[in-house]
Design a protein around this motif. Sequence first.
Motif, PDB file in Angstrom:
ATOM      1  N   ARG A 177       0.828  -1.209   0.000  1.00  0.00           N
ATOM      2  CA  ARG A 177       0.000   0.000   0.000  1.00  0.00           C
ATOM      3  C   ARG A 177       0.866   1.264   0.000  1.00  0.00           C
ATOM      4  O   ARG A 177       0.562   2.244  -0.693  1.00  0.00           O
ATOM      5  CB  ARG A 177      -0.937   0.003   1.202  1.00  0.00           C
ATOM      6  N   LEU A 178       1.930   1.232   0.812  1.00  0.00           N
ATOM      7  CA  LEU A 178       2.816   2.392   0.846  1.00  0.00           C
ATOM      8  C   LEU A 178       3.469   2.643  -0.512  1.00  0.00           C
ATOM      9  O   LEU A 178       3.626   3.791  -0.939  1.00  0.00           O
ATOM     10  CB  LEU A 178       3.898   2.200   1.922  1.00  0.00           C
ATOM     11  N   ARG A 179       3.861   1.546  -1.182  1.00  0.00           N
ATOM     12  CA  ARG A 179       4.446   1.705  -2.507  1.00  0.00           C
ATOM     13  C   ARG A 179       3.429   2.313  -3.483  1.00  0.00           C
ATOM     14  O   ARG A 179       3.770   3.185  -4.286  1.00  0.00           O
ATOM     15  CB  ARG A 179       4.930   0.354  -3.024  1.00  0.00           C
ATOM     16  N   LYS A 180       2.179   1.816  -3.376  1.00  0.00           N
ATOM     17  CA  LYS A 180       1.121   2.347  -4.240  1.00  0.00           C
ATOM     18  C   LYS A 180       0.881   3.829  -3.938  1.00  0.00           C
ATOM     19  O   LYS A 180       0.765   4.659  -4.855  1.00  0.00           O
ATOM     20  CB  LYS A 180      -0.170   1.561  -4.040  1.00  0.00           C
ATOM     21  N   ASP A 181       0.808   4.161  -2.631  1.00  0.00           N
ATOM     22  CA  ASP A 181       0.597   5.559  -2.244  1.00  0.00           C
ATOM     23  C   ASP A 181       1.764   6.429  -2.696  1.00  0.00           C
ATOM     24  O   ASP A 181       1.576   7.572  -3.150  1.00  0.00           O
ATOM     25  CB  ASP A 181       0.417   5.676  -0.729  1.00  0.00           C
TER      26      ASP A 181
END
Length: 280
Positions: free
Chosen positions: A58-62
């Motif tokens: 999720r952090l990578r996506k964000d």
Amino acid sequence: MKKIFLFLFFGMIASAFSSCVILSPKKYKALLSRQDSLNKGLSESQMLNENLEGLIARLRKDTTGLSAALGELRNRYSEIDSNYTKLRSNSSTEINKLSTDLKKREQRLREVEEILRKRDEATNQLKEKLQQALLGFTKNGLTVEIRNGKVYVSLTDKLLFPSGSIIIDEKGKQALGQLADVLKQQPEINIAVEGHTDSQKITNLGQIKDNWDLSVLRSTSVVRYLTDVSKVESVRMTATGRGEFQPLGPNATADSRSKNRRIEIVLSPKLDELYDLIKQ
């Protein structure tokens, strides 16, 4: 990681058997409890690992989304900054242009005001000269006044013409002669001669049909005398007839009708300089 724990567990058992040590029930239960604890720790570690991997995803996506948004904001900032620079440059140019135009208009306004001042000064001087030259005729109905920047010399018909006539009498010729002496000294003055009548109907005047005819013919008689006899330049002259339609007052009494029957000589300074200025 589960395999590692199992390997350790079986290693311990193998070691126990290889050492020919016989486990007591208590130790065996302790080993089983230890195994359960290790299995539980393994499950929790796996779950934590999965949660961490999901959070990382999720952090990578964000981060990817934020990077794209940051790039878009940078592009918009660059565009706004470029537009602001152009606008500031254009505004400076427009401001300079408007300032230059304003200065030119202020200069033209000052020039117009100066011309009008000179006109008013010349008009007042002309009025004074005419009043002095025609002073002897004021008792016979001659007036000199300024209206709308022009000098109006008004002569009643009894000063110029016999009743119902378009032929100037001697007293009228004398007044026009003295008027002409002043006008010839003022070549920058335009001269308009206007004939006016009362509202009484014309009767028994031969070819003179109505008040229009009478006002026009009296006007042209004055113009001819000023140009042919007194030698005022014809190019400066105009003759018009107003008939009964611009009275000084009501035509209710003989005295008021007498005032309405008049010749008005309208004198106005030439304003070619002013007109040229306005056209610029």
